[in-house]
Design an enzyme around this catalytic site. Sequence first.
Site, PDB file in Angstrom:
ATOM      1  N   GLN A  79       0.826  -1.207   0.000  1.00  9.75           N
ATOM      2  CA  GLN A  79       0.000   0.000   0.000  1.00  9.75           C
ATOM      3  C   GLN A  79       0.866   1.265   0.000  1.00  9.75           C
ATOM      4  OE1 GLN A  79      -2.982  -2.304   2.968  1.00  9.75           O
ATOM      5  NE2 GLN A  79      -3.379  -0.120   2.863  1.00  9.75           N
ATOM      6  N   ARG A 226      -8.390  -1.232   8.335  1.00  8.01           N
ATOM      7  CA  ARG A 226      -9.405  -0.220   7.991  1.00  8.01           C
ATOM      8  C   ARG A 226      -9.606   0.771   9.142  1.00  8.01           C
ATOM      9  NH1 ARG A 226     -14.451  -1.400   4.004  1.00  8.01           N
ATOM     10  NH2 ARG A 226     -14.500   0.691   3.206  1.00  8.01           N
ATOM     11  N   CYS A 227      -8.522   1.364   9.540  1.00  6.75           N
ATOM     12  CA  CYS A 227      -8.553   2.124  10.795  1.00  6.75           C
ATOM     13  C   CYS A 227      -7.315   2.987  10.869  1.00  6.75           C
ATOM     14  CB  CYS A 227      -8.567   1.101  11.924  1.00  6.75           C
ATOM     15  SG  CYS A 227      -7.965   1.662  13.499  1.00  6.75           S
ATOM     16  N   GLU A 597     -12.714   4.592   6.094  1.00  7.63           N
ATOM     17  CA  GLU A 597     -12.785   3.704   7.255  1.00  7.63           C
ATOM     18  C   GLU A 597     -13.959   3.966   8.179  1.00  7.63           C
ATOM     19  OE1 GLU A 597      -7.984   3.962   7.548  1.00  7.63           O
ATOM     20  OE2 GLU A 597      -9.198   4.958   9.043  1.00  7.63           O
TER      21      GLU A 597
END
Length: 652
Positions: A79, A226-227, A597
């Site tokens: 990523q 996702r945070c 998120e």
Amino acid sequence: MAEGAPVIRDDKAGQESNVIFDWEVGDAAGTDRAFEQADVISRLKLHYPRSHPSPIECCGSIADFNRATSKLTVYMTTQAPHIIRAAVALVAELPEHMIRIISPDIGGGFGNKVPVYPGYVCSILASILLERPVKWIEDKSGNLISTGFARDIYLDGEMALRRDGKILGVRMRCDSDHGAFFSDAQPSKFKIGLLHSAFASYDIPVAHLTDRGTYSNKAPGGVAYRCSFRVTEAMFFQERMMQAAADDLGMDQAEFRRMNFVRDDQFPHRTPFGFLTDSGQYGKCLDVALKAVDYEGFRREQAEARARGRLLGLGISTMTEPLGAGNSREYDILGIKMFDSADLKVHMTGKAILRTGARTQGQGHETTWAQIVAHELGIPAEDIVVEEGDTDTAPFGMGTYASRSTPVAGAAVAMVSRKIRAKARQLAAHLLEVSEEDIEWELGRFYVRSAPDRGVTIQECAVAAYANMPDGMEPGLDATAYYDPPNLTWPFAVYIVTVEVDPQTGVWDVLTTVAVDDCGVRINPMIVEGQIMGGLTEAYAMANMQFITFDADGNCVGSNYMDYMLPTAWETPGFELHSEVVTPCPHHPIGAKGIGECAAVGGPAAFVNAVMDALSGTGVRNIDMPLLPDRVWEAITYRRDVSGAPPVRSDD
Ligand code: CDP
């Protein structure tokens, strides 16, 4: 952590216990004073279990060291390609221009593909040594048992309250399990990431938080799934605590939240732990959500159902999430400052190619970045190609995670478009034979203020940049922008879930899920809705079905999707989304805040609160996630809390 537990990392010099760090933030003495003045003290202990990011594709890399050119090319599931290039340059002592990292379509990320995994390192090293391409591909079982996991934290909280419902202070004591390998790969200077963004939605004068991070014999933990670096745990704790406190006071859940919200006229607002939130309309979001679920009507229905032995429940959760790391003063990785970048080349024909330092993994940057350029320059979105993920062509950036793309790279896209517009204005003045001051701009066209019919399009300016520029002007219509955000962006959301719990089996069904998200200006409403639906699905999964356990020897039990459930369309409830509240971010060039998120962060507490609300009056204060039917049944039947992770299941 048990007293006298064996030291897991006795290989590390000076590591005499399993404690990695002991960290605190806030005002301990002030918080003590608030508790002395409290009419009511509300207490709650929670566990947020380990969870697994579960991208569709696992991790992998193909490293190819070319002896003839001395260039290392690595295709990999990362990523953050530029950070990987920097890390490889430092570790392998190869010069950066001889390293090319390419992150193609990687099959989803969700935070799982931020860390540097041993497989990447092995394939790179083997390729350098063998001078041939070497591939490492993880299989699903490998990914499920040994990847960077998320969460795994014990939260012990207290809230000091005035009888009328005003929150006077909060105490949080946390214990976080980082597994056997502490990867401090989060960009904040705070040991526990952004856990202390908790209670940012509420106007609370004082708070104090301690966190002890420990080693255990599990696979690595603490990855931001996702945070934004422990924000999910923060918001879960916040909203479970709010529910418990309202119950202790005998107050209505919605009114208790409303009276403690940060008001619209209080922004920018300093949170109890020192962050500065930017803007919001929290009360309005709550109003929209309450109307959507017919709050009063549901409460009546709930009371009537209760009289007939049916258990209905309603859970509210709000979230204010810090999205968009940096700014560079406070956020860095390996000392590299957290900014991001965009590079825009407008060709002679008026078509364009845009490259950024972010890396989409399915979030749709190809669409939304082109929309930003179209909005700033009037070049149609279909005339713009967006390219990301190749360190040889993209400008240096910090990658995509923690919903930072729109707040940082998206801002850079707007800024680079404005640079192009400034040069195009000079070209327009030259073409129209007037001075720049006499030029006006409307989308896609410059015109003479005193003669609006006399104008040139942005495409005509592009031709002129290559074929008819004024004397002394550098040819071409290219620019690069690096954007260092002045602050994080702070989206807000209210999620309300209603459920029915079957007291005989503990099974609970979702009746309604309402989401009111305010992420500032929405670049692409359809993509935003997709992000919210995905997040709510993950929130439901965490609350309802997902757990991953380790046996006493640290072996992960459950290496397939029969054990670790991913909800399909069959299990996933329907969602009702509302987009009517839009509070632009005051410091973002187009007023956007992150969204990726939010629902995964704020959603879990709404589902859990709904089930706990259905059980109100039974004396049950908490069931830890996942709320599996047997755990809910146990709580109802024995009228007791069900705490901790579900027991380890193994053959013995
Ligand atoms: O960093 P990541 O792309 O995962 O998250 P994000 O910045 O929150 O954006 C997710 C997707 O939603 C991107 O395609 C954004 O451009 C889009 N988005 C939008 O259309 N409007 C917003 N206000 C925020 C995001």
